[in-house]
Design a protein around this motif. Structure first.
Motif, mmCIF file in Angstrom:
data_model
loop_
_atom_site.group_PDB
_atom_site.id
_atom_site.type_symbol
_atom_site.label_atom_id
_atom_site.label_comp_id
_atom_site.label_asym_id
_atom_site.label_seq_id
_atom_site.Cartn_x
_atom_site.Cartn_y
_atom_site.Cartn_z
ATOM 1 N N SER A 111 -19.934 -25.827 31.799
ATOM 2 C CA SER A 111 -20.418 -26.458 32.669
ATOM 3 C C SER A 111 -21.951 -25.831 33.566
ATOM 4 O O SER A 111 -23.392 -26.614 33.746
ATOM 5 C CB SER A 111 -20.168 -26.889 33.632
ATOM 6 O OG SER A 111 -18.736 -26.557 34.993
ATOM 7 N N VAL A 146 -21.444 -29.633 28.138
ATOM 8 C CA VAL A 146 -20.248 -29.735 28.820
ATOM 9 C C VAL A 146 -18.946 -29.751 28.145
ATOM 10 O O VAL A 146 -18.491 -31.032 28.032
ATOM 11 C CB VAL A 146 -20.864 -30.311 30.082
ATOM 12 C CG1 VAL A 146 -19.328 -29.505 31.878
ATOM 13 C CG2 VAL A 146 -21.893 -29.486 30.604
ATOM 14 N N HIS A 172 -14.857 -30.042 28.777
ATOM 15 C CA HIS A 172 -13.892 -29.768 29.631
ATOM 16 C C HIS A 172 -12.452 -29.069 29.717
ATOM 17 O O HIS A 172 -12.209 -28.333 30.434
ATOM 18 C CB HIS A 172 -13.244 -30.889 30.889
ATOM 19 C CG HIS A 172 -12.784 -32.113 29.717
ATOM 20 N ND1 HIS A 172 -13.803 -32.438 28.648
ATOM 21 C CD2 HIS A 172 -11.118 -31.928 29.789
ATOM 22 C CE1 HIS A 172 -13.179 -33.374 28.350
ATOM 23 N NE2 HIS A 172 -11.752 -32.588 28.332
#
Length: 612
Positions: A69, A259, A261
């Motif tokens: 991120s 990105v 997670h």
């Protein structure tokens, strides 16, 4: 449709209209110029915005940008920087292709307009001159005709009068003939002037003026075409950068799509994983049996390091032993803003208030029955006050492994750098040997020897850290049983020493500690090789240097005097209490106010920063 035929009598209006056209062009130039300034200002603000949020080098923020991120955010900042560059391109192209070109064209247009209207005024002045000549000729002809009529009437009157002599009549007749001749000459001149004027007037309104007005019309039409082309260029300049701006936006989208997670969650695990096992069940402690309390040896005690089986610093004695952990520091110094003249000798002596416990601890340690045990204890506590251990043994296993691996990588880079320098110097020496006129080959031998020594030292360091790394990763046994037994004996000795000290000291109502003079327990410690290792305390390593900004007279216990401009070594940085521990030589060290020195910590030192 031509201005020369349709607007032959609108010279003044055409002059006003063409001036208005130039004003419009100049207004458009001003508009484009302000647009370029806006583009430059916008680009500058975008660049400043991108720079503001860029991670600072060698800071904690830079470490945070390893997550997907934050990497995407960093990519966005970089793309915004390129995005700002495209707005600078727009400004530059508009300045060169529109503002600069139109400015030069306006100057040329003004000169051309001035020339055309000068020719028009000249033609008007010429026709006006011809008209004036015609009017003068006409008035002269009219005057001569009237004079001839009067002369004829006078002659006829004289000729009819019988009383007038013949000579007077003849004179009147000659005068009448003269006037008639003058009238005829004026008539001829008037006729000639009139024909000439009509010819000039025809040429003026059908040739000269149409030509001049046609040139003015062409000039005005070129101006209109030019401003239209400039507006088209205005749009094209923007359109040319749209693909590049689109690429910037595509890269931002691509970074956003990258990105992950799951990956970030895994990085959090790698960053903070300790490597300890979760605590197991706590054993039941049966107090009904007439026996000692069974101390739980669960993994909870081992993982937290405060087990009950080895009460090094138990809950009851921890508060009393904490003054022993603190070094002998003076009270807090004056604030950094205070001038040295306001406090020439530093802070007030702590003896004016109460005797510091650390001073009592030092006096207590110098007593012969206890000096052997407490030297070992004092050395163990000093490790907590100085920098972390070299092998990072104070960190959890996983974090220690990462730190050791990072240190090994740094040392390998340093070795490679030194080897590159050695190879370069070796090649230089070969060149000097083959071409002595270029330099002395022996001049690089000293440097080569230094590099060889540095490489050898670095390799030894790598071997040392690789050994610790192998121990952490389980490739080597961490310790042998003999070392464990020695470590256990040392901990038991420290525990007994702590307990004895806790019994000898009691807490006063104001929170300070006093010693009972009537009690002094003699401690007998078995002599082992492990104890001999700590008989002589090694000095703390230096973590940087400092320069004294002001003179400080260390009159309080634990401080050291320094002179302005003196350079010393830093062995312990400010822990938030306003004091820095420094060393002048092996025998002289102490504390000085942090505001009195300028500290330069080594880059590799933990928490390195500069105080001014």
């Amino acid at each position: 449709m031509s201005w020369g035929t349709e607007l032959w009598d609108q010279f003044d209006n055409l002059e006003k209209h063409t001036q208005w056209g130039i004003d419009v062009l100049e207004k458009y130039i001003k508009f484009v110029k302000e647009r370029t300034e806006i583009e430059l200002g916008y680009a500058k603000q975008l660049r400043n915005l991108s720079k503001k949020y860029q991670p600072k080098k060698n800071s904690k923020e830079e470490e945070e940008y390893r997550y997907t991120s934050t990497k995407a955010f960093l990519a966005t900042l970089n793309e915004m920087n390129d995005y700002a560059g495209q707005h600078e391109v727009i400004s530059e192209n508009m300045t060169s292709l529109i503002t600069g070109e139109l400015t030069r064209y306006v100057q040329e247009l003004k000169q051309e307009r001035k020339s055309h209207f000068h020719d028009g005024r000249k033609a008007q002045q010429h026709i006006e001159t011809c008209w004036k000549q015609l009017e003068a000729s006409k008035r002269r002809f009219e005057r001569d005709c009237k004079e001839a009529d009067r002369a004829q009437q006078y002659f006829e009157k004289m000729d009819a009068d019988i009383n007038v002599t013949k000579a007077d009549v003849e004179k009147a007749r000659q005068q009448a003939q003269l006037r008639h001749q003058m009238a005829e000459d004026s008539k001829a001149e008037y006729s000639s002037t009139l024909q000439k004027f009509n010819s000039e007037q025809h040429d003026h309104y059908y040739t000269h003026i149409p030509n001049i007005f046609q040139k003015i019309q062409d000039m005005e039409e070129r101006r209109i075409v030019r401003i239209g082309e400039s507006m088209k260029t205005f749009a094209e300049v923007d359109r040319q950068v749209i693909p590049i701006i689109g690429k910037c936006l595509d890269e931002i989208t691509k970074a956003a799509e990258s990105v992950d997670h799951k990956s970030d969650s895994q990085m959090v695990i790698e960053a903070f994983k300790s490597g300890f096992e979760p605590p197991g069940d706590i054993d039941f402690e049966d107090f009904t049996q007439p026996m000692k309390r069974t101390i739980s040896e669960s993994s909870l005690s081992n993982s937290r390091g405060d087990g009950k089986s080895e009460p090094k610093f138990g809950s009851k004695s921890k508060g009393k032993l904490w003054p022993f952990i603190k070094k002998n520091k003076p009270p807090p110094p004056p604030p950094a803003s205070a001038s040295p003249s306001a406090v020439p000798n530093g802070p007030q002596s702590p003896k004016q208030q109460k005797e510091p416990l650390s001073h009592r601890f030092n006096e207590f340690m110098t007593s012969k029955p206890k000096i052997h045990c407490f030297r070992s204890l004092k050395r163990g506590l000093s490790l907590k006050l100085g920098a972390g251990p070299e092998d990072f043994s104070n960190l959890p296993p996983e974090q220690r492994r990462k730190k050791l691996q990072q240190k090994v990588d740094e040392l390998n880079k340093d070795i490679q750098k030194e080897m590159d320098q050695r190879d370069a110097l070796t090649k230089m020496k070969d060149v000097y040997i083959k071409n002595p006129q270029m330099g002395d080959a022996a001049s690089v031998d000293h440097r080569l020897a230094e590099l060889g020594q540095n490489i050898e030292k670095l390799r030894l360091e790598v071997q040392k850290f690789e050994g610790w790394l192998a121990e952490v990763e389980g490739r080597l046994p961490p310790r042998n049983e003999q070392a464990r037994r020695q470590s256990g004996l040392y901990e038991a000795q420290n525990t007994s020493a702590v307990n004895s000290c806790a019994q000898d000291r009691e807490s006063s109502p104001d929170g300070s500690y006093t010693e009972e003079q009537s009690q002094e327990t003699e401690m007998k410690v078995p002599a082992t090789d492990f104890d001999d290792e700590f008989d002589d305390e090694e000095p703390l390593p230096t973590i940087g240097t400092c320069k004294a900004l002001y003179t400080f007279e260390g009159q309080n216990e634990g401080t050291i005097s320094v002179a302005e401009g003196e350079m010393l070594y830093v062995i312990e940085e400010d822990k938030g209490d306003g004091w820095t521990r420094i060393r002048r030589n092996e025998d002289e060290e102490g504390y000085v106010p942090t505001s009195y020195v300028e500290v330069y910590l080594d880059k590799n030192a933990k928490g390195a920063m500069t105080y001014i």
